[in-house]
Design an enzyme around this catalytic site. Structure first.
Site, PDB file in Angstrom:
ATOM      1  N   ASP A 141       0.814  -1.214   0.000  1.00  0.00           N
ATOM      2  CA  ASP A 141       0.000   0.000   0.000  1.00  0.00           C
ATOM      3  C   ASP A 141       0.847   1.264   0.000  1.00  0.00           C
ATOM      4  O   ASP A 141       0.307   2.357  -0.167  1.00  0.00           O
ATOM      5  CB  ASP A 141      -0.959   0.002   1.199  1.00  0.00           C
ATOM      6  N   ASP A 446     -11.149  -6.718  10.185  1.00  0.00           N
ATOM      7  CA  ASP A 446     -11.144  -8.170  10.322  1.00  0.00           C
ATOM      8  C   ASP A 446     -12.285  -8.661  11.212  1.00  0.00           C
ATOM      9  O   ASP A 446     -13.013  -9.589  10.846  1.00  0.00           O
ATOM     10  CB  ASP A 446      -9.788  -8.640  10.878  1.00  0.00           C
TER      11      ASP A 446
END
Length: 728
Positions: A141, A446
């Site tokens: 990223d 998550d």
């Protein structure tokens, strides 16, 4: 006979954890004690003006602690452990095993050094599993050419590393971890071969570290792979085009190691970044990986790991498949979660980061309730379920499908197609991040994704093998620890206050036990306020002459003492059973308080600010490196401060307040009122003893990790202000 045949077919077994009778007796007596404490508070409220406000505050804090204690018991009632039978898996499926796509995420080459990242990459490439069925994807990223260079170096080194791992069946298969653990030991191979591989690795690591230090890639290196042409001087980590490069094409005849065996596919991806579009942090990266991998390999099983969480057990894939391929239960299982373990823990767990009790107690209890949490790393998913498929009793996975066939397209065409799947605009007006893939809008993407999977009817499994499956790097300073827990508590509290609150979103979809299990972490942040109240107000009551507990000789003191002692002893029992030392447990008690009055407090405040529209969601990376002096103090188990952080002011203020109030309380006892104030003196004294390392950092230590003078002065000022509080 039928039972024996059925048992023989099973690829895994579920066993109940013992000792439940003793636990339930303890829980029942503690519950009775808590009820007596609450009854005492409700029936002994002082008249107005006699510490009534402080008394009511204590009652509210104790009521909260009681409710939270009940919630925490949901995962302790009937925990289970799992055991797999990999030999049966091998006999039944032989080489007819599904493909596995491995996702590794990184974001910053300085906070997450590329040499650390590639050790993780090499470890997952070297699984004890057919290489042609493994495809490894690195999401960068940060869009850094330094990370791409490191991955290119790893693709070259893999040709020698993978044969070495197979030949001698070594563990772990992260070269950094292996050569660190086996320094000077090479019983399995000749000293010459061991030294040769070690030197190759160290030379590669030095080249990578040198490139990161200089910020440049040698020009002659750039000529060795077309991927380096993707970077130009105008690119930044927040503004760049999508990049997809296949460094090892597992379908190519040339993709073989030095022994002639097929290498796993290895892909670099940096999704497009633009200031005009929100990138949704790690969740956005994972969703881009899901799409890109579907085009290149489309394996039915996906493993995602953090860049610092290397594979420590080469059989982890086979363990996970024992659940996915079990004939009786596989149709229910959405994902298999392994625990987080760390290789840089001090002997006595100075920052309480081992997660031992969570791993060995709470996650097992969640497993028994139908689903452990998805914790964002070390997790095997079924692709279709991660992409939004709802549970159906009739659903059967096609595990037999192999790695996706490519047709007549060459690798360059595949890369160009894949880039279109990693653009900023691809997800516009789609269900990605909502009904498809990893969910957006939460710092702990998550946990909320795992909750959504559970609420679609799927169960999850917690697998804790004897040899840890994944090992990573824990925060090595107090500031890093506070930051990590602030992010976790904020994210989980955001879920609790959202439409995904487990009692609302999960009602009728998951068991009440699992709903409560999620709330253990969802309410971390909410624990901050009653804890701050409890560690400050009784101490102030000592100075102002306000008794807040029953007299020590009163029968009503018994439930207070009993609940405190039994809960403390049981937490010690759980910690020792989970692998902590006695001193490690004590350090954990200190960090329990520190995290509640700092990390959880800031998580609480930031969550409320976001709900009121006063701030936006952010994601801060926990650094995986620390300087030499910090590392030395960490190894010596010395608390690291060193900066004038507001969190450190809170810690110092609470410690100093209790010390001053303890001195005042002891003077009251010496004056003959010990029966009235002894409980508060004991509470204050325990807090003082717990905070001895804080006092040392304020007044004794001279190293750079001590508490700075401005923090000490600020804490003294806040203590003086605290004495002006009218609440007591």
């Amino acid at each position: 006979m039928e039972t024996t045949t059925t048992e023989r077919r099973r690829l895994f077994a579920t066993e109940k954890v013992g000792g439940r009778a003793v636990y339930r007796l303890q829980a029942a007596t503690v519950a009775a004690g808590i009820l007596l404490v609450l009854y005492y508070r409700a029936t002994r409220v002082p008249a107005a003006g006699e510490g009534r406000a402080a008394w009511l505050g204590m009652a509210a804090a104790e009521l909260w602690f009681a409710v939270y204690w009940v919630i925490t018991q949901s995962v302790r009632w009937c925990p289970v452990r799992r055991r797999t039978f990999k030999n049966r898996l091998a006999e039944r499926y032989k080489e007819n095993l599904p493909g596995v796509d491995v996702f590794v995420c990184t974001a910053d080459p300085h906070a997450e050094p590329p040499s650390l990242v590639i050790s993780t990459i090499l470890s997952v490439m070297a699984y004890n599993y057919p290489s042609e069925k493994i495809s490894v994807y690195l999401s960068d990223d940060g869009g850094s050419i330094l990370t791409f260079y490191a991955l290119w170096e790893a693709s070259m080194f893999a040709k020698k590393w993978l044969p070495f791992c197979r030949r001698y069946n070594i563990e772990p298969r992260s070269p950094a971890a292996y050569f660190s653990e086996s320094e000077g030991h090479h019983n399995l191979c000749s000293p010459k071969e061991w030294s040769f591989i070690k030197n190759l690795y160290e030379e590669m690591r030095e080249r990578i570290d040198s490139a990161v230090m200089s910020g440049k890639i040698p020009e002659e290196i750039k000529l060795k792979h077309k991927g380096f042409d993707e970077w130009n001087s105008e690119m930044t980590s927040k503004n760049h085009q999508p990049i997809v490069q296949v460094l090892i094409d597992g379908k190519s005849q040339n993709a073989v190691d030095d022994d002639g065996n097929v290498l796993p596919t290895l892909v670099y991806m940096a999704r497009e970044k633009s200031p005009q579009y929100h990138h949704n942090f790690k969740a956005g990266a994972l969703n881009a990986l899901i799409r890109v991998s579907a085009l290149i390999s489309d394996s039915p099983v996906i493993l995602n790991v953090d860049c610092d969480m290397y594979s420590n057990n080469s059989d982890s894939i086979r363990d996970a498949l024992c659940f996915f391929l079990d004939e009786e239960m596989s149709h229910k299982i959405g994902f298999v979660q392994y625990p987080q373990n760390y290789n840089n823990m001090t002997k006595n767990n100075i920052y309480g980061n081992s997660l031992n009790v969570i791993n060995h107690v709470e996650m097992r209890g969640l497993d028994s309730a139908g689903g452990c949490l998805y914790i964002g790393t070390g997790c095997f998913h079924r692709r279709e379920i991660l992409c939004g498929k709802k549970f159906s009793k009739d659903y059967k996975e096609d595990w037999g499908r192999g790695i996706k066939e490519r047709g007549h397209e060459n690798i360059d065409e595949i890369e160009e197609k894949a880039k279109s799947l990693a653009t900023c605009t691809y997800e516009l007006r789609t269900q990605w991040g909502n009904e498809i893939g990893v969910k957006y809008g939460c710092p702990v993407e998550d946990v909320i994704t795992g909750l959504a999977i559970h609420c679609r009817g799927w169960e999850s499994v917690y697998m804790e093998p004897q040899r840890a499956a994944f090992v990573g790097v824990a925060p090595a300073t107090l500031a890093q620890t506070i930051l990590q827990h602030k992010r976790w508590s904020e994210g989980n509290f955001t879920i609790f206050l959202s439409k995904h609150n487990t009692f609302l979103f999960g009602h009728g979809k998951i068991s009440l036990q699992l709903q409560m299990g999620y709330c253990i972490y969802g309410l971390w942040a909410a624990n901050s306020l009653p804890t701050i109240y409890y560690v400050m107000i009784p101490a102030l009551g000592l100075v102002k002459g306000t008794p807040l507990f029953p007299e020590i000789m009163s029968p009503w003191a018994t439930p207070f003492i009993y609940v405190f002692c039994v809960k403390t002893l049981y937490s010690l029992y759980e910690a020792l059973l989970s692998g902590d030392t006695l001193k490690g447990w004590w350090n954990g008690q200190r960090m329990w308080m520190v995290k509640r009055i700092t990390s959880y407090l800031y998580g609480f405040i930031d969550t409320i600010r976001k709900l009121l529209g006063l701030s936006k969601m952010s994601f801060e990376i926990t650094a995986k490196v620390s300087d030499g002096d910090e590392a030395k103090r960490y190894e010596q188990e010395i608390l690291e401060f060193g900066s004038s952080s507001p969190e450190f002011v809170i810690i110092a203020t609470v410690a100093l307040l209790n010390f001053v109030c303890l001195v005042a309380g002891l003077s009251k006892i010496m004056a003959g009122v010990w029966n009235v104030f002894l409980p508060q003196v004991i509470l204050c004294g325990l807090i003082v003893i717990t905070n001895i390392p804080i006092y040392e950092a304020m007044f004794v230590r001279k190293d750079k990790g001590r508490i700075p003078l401005p923090v000490t002065l600020a804490s003294i000022g806040f203590v003086m202000l605290a004495f002006l509080l009218p609440i007591v």
